[in-house]
Design a protein around this motif. Structure first.
Motif, PDB file in Angstrom:
ATOM      1  N   PRO A   6       0.826  -1.220   0.000  1.00 32.80           N
ATOM      2  CA  PRO A   6       0.000   0.000   0.000  1.00 32.80           C
ATOM      3  C   PRO A   6       0.857   1.267   0.000  1.00 32.80           C
TER       4      PRO A   6
ATOM      5  N   ASP B 115      -1.525   4.458   3.106  1.00 31.62           N
ATOM      6  CA  ASP B 115      -2.784   3.972   3.661  1.00 31.62           C
ATOM      7  C   ASP B 115      -4.009   4.474   2.895  1.00 31.62           C
TER       8      ASP B 115
ATOM      9  N   PHE C  49      -4.129   1.156  -2.612  1.00 26.56           N
ATOM     10  CA  PHE C  49      -3.935  -0.270  -2.362  1.00 26.56           C
ATOM     11  C   PHE C  49      -3.911  -0.991  -3.704  1.00 26.56           C
TER      12      PHE C  49
ATOM     13  N   ARG D 114      -7.656  -9.462   0.425  1.00 26.05           N
ATOM     14  CA  ARG D 114      -6.572  -8.872   1.223  1.00 26.05           C
ATOM     15  C   ARG D 114      -6.601  -7.348   1.162  1.00 26.05           C
ATOM     16  N   ALA D 115      -6.776  -6.783  -0.033  1.00 21.53           N
ATOM     17  CA  ALA D 115      -6.803  -5.326  -0.181  1.00 21.53           C
ATOM     18  C   ALA D 115      -7.993  -4.708   0.548  1.00 21.53           C
TER      19      ALA D 115
ATOM     20  N   GLU E  58      -7.088  -4.427   4.059  1.00 23.29           N
ATOM     21  CA  GLU E  58      -6.171  -3.301   4.279  1.00 23.29           C
ATOM     22  C   GLU E  58      -6.923  -1.976   4.324  1.00 23.29           C
TER      23      GLU E  58
ATOM     24  N   SER F  37      -6.173  -7.234   8.849  1.00 28.08           N
ATOM     25  CA  SER F  37      -5.705  -8.297   7.959  1.00 28.08           C
ATOM     26  C   SER F  37      -6.904  -9.025   7.400  1.00 28.08           C
TER      27      SER F  37
END
Length: 413
Positions: free
Chosen positions: A373, A376, A379, A402-403, A406, A411
């Protein structure tokens, strides 16, 4: 419908990764929109139904590593039938042009090559996978042909580290009515703006400004799932520039795998779910699936530079090549039994420019670089960012989940 002016999370690309990112965000309380350049969802997956009710997966077709493949459970939840007939990629139906003893010699040579690559992955320096071909081995061309199918390119352009990192459990299934149809059904609930080509992601301000063919939208966070070639050639630009991302994408170019579907008269002349290798003495050749799932057809598969040359030759070139090779293997009577139905041209698709990623020698670490990333709020997902299931739809799906995790500051499960 016009684009909203402001959104919490914008997702670039409605392929398996983008749709998988959108799904867990549905209940997050965040406003979400997927921006898709095509007029359909699915990305490099698409199922078309050809005359005779023949199912043709234009893109991904196999539930690779089915015992670990996230789309198996998704298929069952959505009521899609899974065909568990295993591929016969190591066989030659009817022993056509490839007698058993020769085939055993080839398989032994290929397995020995794989073992050398695996051992070389522990060396301190990455190398082209072609380095581990045994000099003078008569099966080198055929081993390289296999690389064009699984990597989309020849072994001299494949990282040894990356080649060994791919996780293959050897269990491969199919979706009876098409993998592309499954992914489209999976993504159906997602909010998607079609025909919306993203050209610029401006992250210089307090919010991210996204320029598209349908107008400009502001987002708090953005998930980018575009194919690597579109990032590398800067069809999608970043401001300020992200040279590490562009360079990582360039180190993970899309190889090419194309398919052709041929109608087969007198299907009972060939075994259901059989397999044929084409020519054995050159890299440029096809692999053929006979009567997939019992259908009255033959699916041909071409990869690498050979597939690119056939695409460049124009429509019908893949079919003509496939028919010539099949007639060589099965006899002249088959020329009148085969009829072209459809073929793919992924290198000429402006929103893909290829099929699936491979890491160039020395660039295996670029998958992690591309996945990381930025601040923040930017992504990255897609099959090229998967550490072990790259080239696959389920690898893409896992990176999308997963993204999304994030984005939500946790997680992914």
């Amino acid at each position: 419908m016009p684009l909203p002016s402001d959104i919490d999370v914008a997702i670039i690309g409605a392929g398996a990764a983008g749709l998988a990112a959108a799904r867990p965000l549905e209940t997050s309380g965040l406003s979400v929109l997927v921006l898709e350049a095509r007029e359909r969802i699915g990305g490099r997956s698409q199922t078309v139904i050809l005359p005779g009710d023949i199912v043709f997966d234009v893109g991904c077709e196999w539930l690779h590593s089915a015992d670990k493949n996230s789309f198996v459970a998704i298929a069952r939840d959505l009521g899609f039938e899974i065909n568990e007939t295993r591929p016969r990629w190591r066989e030659q139906s009817l022993n056509a042009g490839f007698p058993p003893q020769a085939r055993e010699e080839f398989l032994a040579a290929m397995d020995a090559f794989d073992a050398r690559v695996s051992a070389a992955s522990d060396l301190p320096d990455d190398t082209p996978a072609s380095k581990w071909l045994e000099p003078g081995n008569p099966w080198n061309a055929q081993i390289n042909a296999i690389s064009t199918y699984i990597n989309g390119t020849e072994l001299d352009r494949v990282s040894t580290y990356d080649f060994d990192a791919y996780e293959d459990t050897g269990i491969n299934w199919r979706v009876r009515r098409g993998y592309g149809a499954l992914i489209a059904a999976y993504g159906a609930p997602c909010p998607v703006a079609l025909n919306t080509k993203v050209t610029l992601i401006d992250h210089s301000g307090a919010r991210v400004r996204i320029e598209t063919s349908q107008g400009t939208i502001s987002a708090g966070k953005v998930i980018v799932t575009a194919p690597t070639d579109l990032i590398a050639n800067q069809s999608i630009r970043f401001h300020p520039p992200l040279p590490d991302k562009v360079n990582a994408a360039a180190g993970l170019p899309l190889g090419l795998a194309d398919k052709v579907m041929l109608a087969l008269d007198d299907p009972e002349a060939l075994p259901s779910d059989g397999h044929l290798y084409g020519a054995l003495d050159r890299v440029g050749t096809g692999s053929y699936h006979l009567r997939p799932m019992g259908q009255p057809c033959i699916s041909g598969f071409f990869g690498g530079a050979f597939a690119r040359g056939l695409e460049d030759a124009g429509g019908g070139a893949l079919a003509a090549q496939a028919i010539d090779e099949l007639v060589m293997l099965l006899g002249s009577d088959f020329r009148r039994k085969l009829r072209p139905l459809a073929e793919t041209r992924w290198a000429h698709d402006p929103f893909a420019l290829g099929s699936y990623s491979h890491a160039l020698p020395g660039h295996a670490d670029d998958r992690a670089v591309l996945a990381a990333p930025i601040d923040d709020r930017l992504f990255f997902a897609g099959e090229a960012t998967s550490p072990n299931f790259f080239t696959t739809a389920h690898g893409a799906q896992e990176t999308g989940v997963r993204a999304a995790g994030e984005v939500m500051g946790r997680s992914a499960a």
